[in-house]
Write an enzyme that holds these catalytic residues in place. Structure first.
Site, mmCIF file in Angstrom:
data_model
loop_
_atom_site.group_PDB
_atom_site.id
_atom_site.type_symbol
_atom_site.label_atom_id
_atom_site.label_comp_id
_atom_site.label_asym_id
_atom_site.label_seq_id
_atom_site.Cartn_x
_atom_site.Cartn_y
_atom_site.Cartn_z
ATOM 1 N N CYS A 153 -22.386 -3.611 -6.410
ATOM 2 C CA CYS A 153 -22.612 -2.057 -7.011
ATOM 3 C C CYS A 153 -21.248 -1.221 -7.390
ATOM 4 O O CYS A 153 -20.335 -1.421 -8.179
ATOM 5 C CB CYS A 153 -22.588 -1.297 -5.870
ATOM 6 S SG CYS A 153 -23.346 0.731 -5.783
ATOM 7 N N HIS A 252 -27.454 -3.839 -3.600
ATOM 8 C CA HIS A 252 -27.072 -4.500 -2.686
ATOM 9 C C HIS A 252 -27.778 -5.446 -2.324
ATOM 10 O O HIS A 252 -28.683 -5.640 -1.611
ATOM 11 C CB HIS A 252 -27.055 -3.722 -1.542
ATOM 12 C CG HIS A 252 -26.245 -2.670 -1.843
ATOM 13 N ND1 HIS A 252 -24.405 -2.681 -1.224
ATOM 14 C CD2 HIS A 252 -26.145 -1.503 -2.629
ATOM 15 C CE1 HIS A 252 -23.799 -1.504 -1.758
ATOM 16 N NE2 HIS A 252 -24.542 -1.057 -2.345
ATOM 17 N N GLU A 254 -27.005 -7.805 -0.440
ATOM 18 C CA GLU A 254 -26.768 -8.148 0.650
ATOM 19 C C GLU A 254 -27.959 -8.262 1.531
ATOM 20 O O GLU A 254 -28.173 -9.048 2.971
ATOM 21 C CB GLU A 254 -25.576 -7.815 1.235
ATOM 22 C CG GLU A 254 -24.901 -6.475 1.468
ATOM 23 C CD GLU A 254 -24.834 -6.272 -0.063
ATOM 24 O OE1 GLU A 254 -23.930 -4.846 -0.156
ATOM 25 O OE2 GLU A 254 -25.283 -6.268 -0.964
#
Length: 319
Positions: A153, A252, A254
């Site tokens: 990002c 994202h 994660e």
């Protein structure tokens, strides 16, 4: 001593240290999820913030993380339960236990939504110049030592600025005909450039990803190529054309550890980190932090200050 040094080198290669950058406050959830991705991939995650610019025993890889968490829009909750209804209740052939298991799986997203909301800061355009300088110097060190780098990002945007690319300060103009969802839930369709490193890592040509950004890459920097985009041509992924692993993604990964293709990003980073011959040591980082601020970074901060200033001006609402 030679045997000891050789043994240490093997240990570092087997479990490379991956630096993960973030803000001093507001990025705890992002850190834990990113660290989980690195740990599951076989790496040793190290948290790096402006107040703690540490390198442990040296870094063999770098993840430039996203911005400070902000309260996500309620769209996330609606999307989660709409998806649940479509995939569970609308499948009458599923047994009761299968439906319960599927519902439990989809509870992950609202749980993550509330976790982020609990630890988030209110939306604001405050600058974090100390973090900007820290990450810019870390990127510089990683590039000079040819370390694998993953920008997530805001990190992807900073990679682009490092290579003298430009950014869209506000991406809303791309979503005139349809809303721009801000969600940890995978709601945006992304297409990958065939043959690119990112496409090879992800193992698919198209994929749904999440989105929490308000800026994006406009013109890719020197040596960078756009390798993932939305239907409206909004950039979602960049990579360096000659370096072995320098990739930026706008979404994202994660927050999507349940998705195998998202875990592959961390696995690929850790695998490349095992192959490096140089690393960022503490003296390297201290010397870098003492360097003057880069002109490209100063320009980016100037634009952000202008945007922050304009956002405080009263607006006339359209009727």
């Amino acid at each position: 001593m030679a045997n000891l040094a050789s043994s240490t080198q093997v240990i570092n290669r087997n479990k490379p240290t991956i630096g993960i950058t973030g803000p001093d406050k507001g990025g705890e959830i992002a850190w834990w999820f990113t660290a989980l991705g690195v740990w599951l991939a076989g790496g040793k995650p190290v948290h790096i913030t402006p107040s703690f610019p540490r390198t442990a025993d040296g870094l063999q890889g770098l993840i430039v993380g996203g911005g400070a968490d902000v309260d996500p829009q309620t769209y996330q909750q609606e999307a989660v339960f709409k998806e649940y209804l479509q995939r569970t209740l609308h499948h009458p052939k599923k047994t009761f236990f299968q439906r319960v298991w599927r519902f439990t799986r989809w509870l992950y997203y609202p749980a993550l939504f509330f976790l982020r909301k609990l630890f988030s800061r209110k939306p604001q355009w405050a600058l974090d110049q100390a973090r900007d300088h820290l990450e810019f110097q870390l990127i510089d060190q990683a590039v000079k030592k040819n370390l694998p780098v993953l920008g997530i990002c805001r990190g992807s945007q900073l990679l682009n600025v490092y290579f003298r690319g430009t950014l869209y300060q506000d991406i809303e103009e791309f979503y005139r005909e349809e809303p721009n969802p801000s969600s940890i839930f995978p709601v945006k369709k992304v297409t990958f450039l065939a043959g690119s490193k990112l496409a090879q890592i992800m193992g698919v040509q198209k994929l749904k990803v999440n989105a929490l950004h308000h800026q994006a890459v406009q013109r890719p920097g020197a040596g960078l190529e756009v390798v993932a985009w939305e239907a409206n041509q909004m950039v979602q992924g960049i990579e360096h054309t000659t370096r072995p692993f320098l990739i930026g993604v706008q979404w994202h990964p994660e927050y999507l550890p349940r998705r195998q293709e998202q875990r592959r990003l961390f696995q690929a980073l850790v695998q490349k980190a095992k192959e490096v011959h140089h690393q960022i040591e503490a003296p390297d980082l201290q010397t870098a932090l003492a360097a003057p601020k880069n002109s490209a970074l100063e320009e980016l901060e100037r634009k952000e200050e202008q945007k922050a200033s304009s956002s405080l001006q009263p607006r006339v609402l359209d009727r």
